[in-house]
Design a protein around this motif. Structure first.
Motif, short mmCIF file in Angstrom:
data_model
loop_
_atom_site.label_atom_id
_atom_site.label_comp_id
_atom_site.label_asym_id
_atom_site.label_seq_id
_atom_site.Cartn_x
_atom_site.Cartn_y
_atom_site.Cartn_z
N VAL A 1 0.85 -1.18 0.00
CA VAL A 1 0.00 0.00 0.00
C VAL A 1 0.89 1.24 0.00
CG1 VAL A 1 -1.76 1.27 1.29
CG2 VAL A 1 -1.83 -1.22 1.19
N LEU A 2 0.48 2.29 -0.70
CA LEU A 2 1.32 3.47 -0.87
C LEU A 2 1.28 4.34 0.40
CD1 LEU A 2 3.16 4.69 -2.98
CD2 LEU A 2 1.26 6.09 -3.77
N THR A 3 1.97 3.89 1.42
CA THR A 3 2.09 4.63 2.67
C THR A 3 3.32 5.53 2.63
OG1 THR A 3 3.36 2.82 3.63
CG2 THR A 3 0.97 2.77 3.94
N LEU A 4 3.49 6.33 3.69
CA LEU A 4 4.68 7.18 3.78
C LEU A 4 5.96 6.34 3.81
CD1 LEU A 4 3.45 9.83 6.39
CD2 LEU A 4 3.75 10.15 3.92
N GLU A 5 5.90 5.18 4.43
CA GLU A 5 7.05 4.28 4.45
C GLU A 5 7.44 3.86 3.05
OE1 GLU A 5 8.14 0.57 7.26
OE2 GLU A 5 6.50 0.19 5.84
N GLN A 6 6.45 3.54 2.22
CA GLN A 6 6.73 3.16 0.83
C GLN A 6 7.32 4.32 0.06
OE1 GLN A 6 6.37 0.42 -1.23
NE2 GLN A 6 6.13 -0.86 0.58
N LEU A 7 6.82 5.54 0.30
CA LEU A 7 7.36 6.71 -0.39
C LEU A 7 8.81 6.95 0.01
CD1 LEU A 7 4.31 9.15 -0.20
CD2 LEU A 7 5.17 7.95 -2.22
N GLN A 8 9.14 6.74 1.27
CA GLN A 8 10.53 6.88 1.70
C GLN A 8 11.43 5.86 1.02
OE1 GLN A 8 10.23 6.61 5.99
NE2 GLN A 8 10.38 8.84 6.23
N MET A 9 10.93 4.64 0.87
CA MET A 9 11.71 3.61 0.19
C MET A 9 11.92 3.93 -1.27
SD MET A 9 9.95 0.22 1.92
CE MET A 9 10.83 -0.90 0.83
N ARG A 10 11.05 4.74 -1.84
CA ARG A 10 11.18 5.13 -3.24
C ARG A 10 11.97 6.42 -3.43
NH1 ARG A 10 7.47 2.43 -6.64
NH2 ARG A 10 6.27 0.88 -5.44
N GLY A 11 12.57 6.93 -2.33
CA GLY A 11 13.48 8.06 -2.46
C GLY A 11 12.92 9.41 -2.07
N LYS B 1 5.02 9.89 9.85
CA LYS B 1 4.21 9.83 11.07
C LYS B 1 2.76 9.62 10.67
CE LYS B 1 5.24 12.22 14.66
NZ LYS B 1 5.44 13.31 15.65
N CYS B 2 2.09 8.76 11.37
CA CYS B 2 0.68 8.48 11.07
C CYS B 2 -0.15 9.73 11.34
CB CYS B 2 0.20 7.31 11.93
SG CYS B 2 -1.56 6.94 11.72
N PHE B 3 -0.96 10.16 10.38
CA PHE B 3 -1.77 11.36 10.52
C PHE B 3 -2.99 11.15 11.42
CE2 PHE B 3 0.34 12.14 6.38
CZ PHE B 3 0.93 13.35 6.70
N LEU B 4 -3.28 9.92 11.76
CA LEU B 4 -4.45 9.64 12.59
C LEU B 4 -4.10 9.63 14.08
CD1 LEU B 4 -6.09 6.81 10.44
CD2 LEU B 4 -6.78 9.20 10.57
N CYS B 5 -3.09 8.83 14.43
CA CYS B 5 -2.74 8.74 15.86
C CYS B 5 -1.58 9.63 16.25
CB CYS B 5 -2.44 7.30 16.22
SG CYS B 5 -0.96 6.63 15.42
N LEU B 6 -0.79 10.11 15.26
CA LEU B 6 0.33 11.03 15.47
C LEU B 6 1.38 10.47 16.43
CD1 LEU B 6 -1.63 14.40 15.76
CD2 LEU B 6 -0.55 13.42 13.74
N SER B 7 1.48 9.15 16.49
CA SER B 7 2.42 8.56 17.44
C SER B 7 3.39 7.56 16.82
CB SER B 7 1.66 7.88 18.58
OG SER B 7 0.83 6.85 18.07
N GLU B 8 2.99 6.90 15.75
CA GLU B 8 3.83 5.86 15.15
C GLU B 8 4.10 6.17 13.69
OE1 GLU B 8 5.14 3.35 16.70
OE2 GLU B 8 4.13 3.59 18.63
N ALA B 9 5.12 5.51 13.13
CA ALA B 9 5.40 5.64 11.69
C ALA B 9 4.29 4.97 10.89
CB ALA B 9 6.75 5.03 11.37
N LYS B 10 4.00 5.54 9.76
CA LYS B 10 2.90 5.03 8.94
C LYS B 10 3.40 3.93 8.02
CE LYS B 10 -0.75 6.56 5.77
NZ LYS B 10 -1.25 7.68 4.95
N SER B 11 3.13 2.68 8.41
CA SER B 11 3.43 1.52 7.59
C SER B 11 2.13 0.77 7.30
CB SER B 11 4.43 0.60 8.30
OG SER B 11 3.84 0.08 9.48
N VAL B 12 2.22 -0.27 6.49
CA VAL B 12 1.02 -1.04 6.15
C VAL B 12 0.45 -1.70 7.40
CG1 VAL B 12 0.10 -2.93 4.76
CG2 VAL B 12 1.83 -1.42 3.81
N ASP B 13 1.30 -2.34 8.19
CA ASP B 13 0.82 -3.03 9.39
C ASP B 13 0.23 -2.05 10.39
OD1 ASP B 13 1.59 -5.40 8.32
OD2 ASP B 13 3.48 -5.54 9.41
#
Length: 308
Positions: free
Chosen positions: A268-278, A284-296
């Motif tokens: 899924v095209l999350t912020l983590e995926q965008l970082q991996m693509r350069g 940071k998750c825009f919903l909980c503002l506490s964790e990195a935004k990954s698929v899991d």
């Protein structure tokens, strides 16, 4: 239209890559061919749905399967005009199952590319013995699961005629029939059991002098070659544990099913995926503002989405 061409002609790498680019751009960008990120590798997209793909045909494998069908037709359509022309031009190997290797130097021979695919087909063929005049006793797969030269390699090394046809080993004895393979020397005591096993393996088979030898496609129930079964044999990879039923069999819009398929591969095209693509982004998750935004995190661990 390309299917009609690759049914007869070998698909060069340059043309295949160009066609696959059009397919990839359409899948991820839509009809406008907008440049959007390609989330899942193309080799995964081309897998069957039960293996975790989308069922898009891999052009290279499809081309091989379609060309191999001509080899199958050459084996079976013995009276067809096109077959007689090909056999007269290139000659036949003993047995008449295929032509000799095409060794033309200049140009791109039509049959040359088709003949090169014979080795892919040959590994999945078995022979049904009729009169036994076109099947090798030791080297062809007509008895059990493999050639006798592999199952009984020590006896094969002692054989007086390693290229014998089945009809030459089948010998009428009195009122009945029997097998009489000839060997170069007498057997030692420890080889008697091996000879008995050989005779037991071939005991159930009989030569039918009024019937022609024929080939059997071993990957189908009726013994007939199909492009679909051959393509499935060539296709490898994927996951046998992929949750296909929970993605494609439920009553949801196709867009939702496609999202679930992407999420199952973790693409899924999350912020983590965008970082991996350069891309240089703060993750940071825009919903909980506490964790990195990954698929899991987005689909399983985020407090906000868990409530939803």
């Amino acid at each position: 239209m390309p299917i009609y061409f690759i049914f007869l002609f070998y698909l060069t790498r340059k043309v295949r890559l160009r066609l696959e680019k059009i397919q990839r751009d359409f899948l991820w960008g839509g009809g406008a061919l907008v440049q959007k990120p390609h989330l899942v590798r193309w080799n995964l997209v081309c897998l069957e749905k039960k293996k975790g793909g989308l069922g898009v045909r891999n052009l290279a494998l499809m081309n091989s399967a379609l060309l191999c069908k001509w080899n199958w037709r050459y084996v079976n359509e013995r009276e067809a005009l096109w077959r007689r022309v090909i056999s007269l031009k290139y000659g036949e190997e003993e047995g008449g199952w295929h032509t000799r290797d095409v060794i033309e130097r200049n140009g791109v021979g039509l049959w040359k590319a088709i003949r090169k695919k014979w080795w892919l087909l040959d590994g999945k063929l078995a022979y049904h013995v009729g009169n036994g005049q076109r099947v090798r006793f030791w080297k062809d797969k007509w008895c059990r699961d493999g050639p006798l030269c592999e199952s009984f390699s020590s006896l094969f090394s002692m054989s007086m005629s390693k290229n014998a046809w089945v009809s030459e080993v089948w010998n009428p004895v009195g009122d009945g029939d029997g097998w009489t393979p000839f060997f170069a020397r007498a057997f030692n005591d420890w080889e008697i059991d091996l000879v008995e096993r050989l005779l037991q393996n071939i005991h159930a088979f009989r030569v039918q002098r009024e019937e022609e030898d024929r080939v059997i496609w071993t990957t189908s129930n009726d013994g007939a070659f199909t492009v679909k079964s051959f393509y499935s044999m060539l296709e490898s990879g994927g996951s046998s544990m992929f949750p296909r039923e929970r993605i494609w069999k439920v009553r949801v819009p196709p867009k939702v099913a496609l999202f679930a398929w992407e999420a199952s591969w973790g693409k899924v095209l999350t912020l983590e995926q965008l970082q991996m693509r350069g891309f240089s982004l703060a993750n940071k998750c825009f919903l909980c503002l506490s964790e990195a935004k990954s698929v899991d995190h987005l689909l399983l661990h985020c407090d906000k989405t868990r409530v939803l």
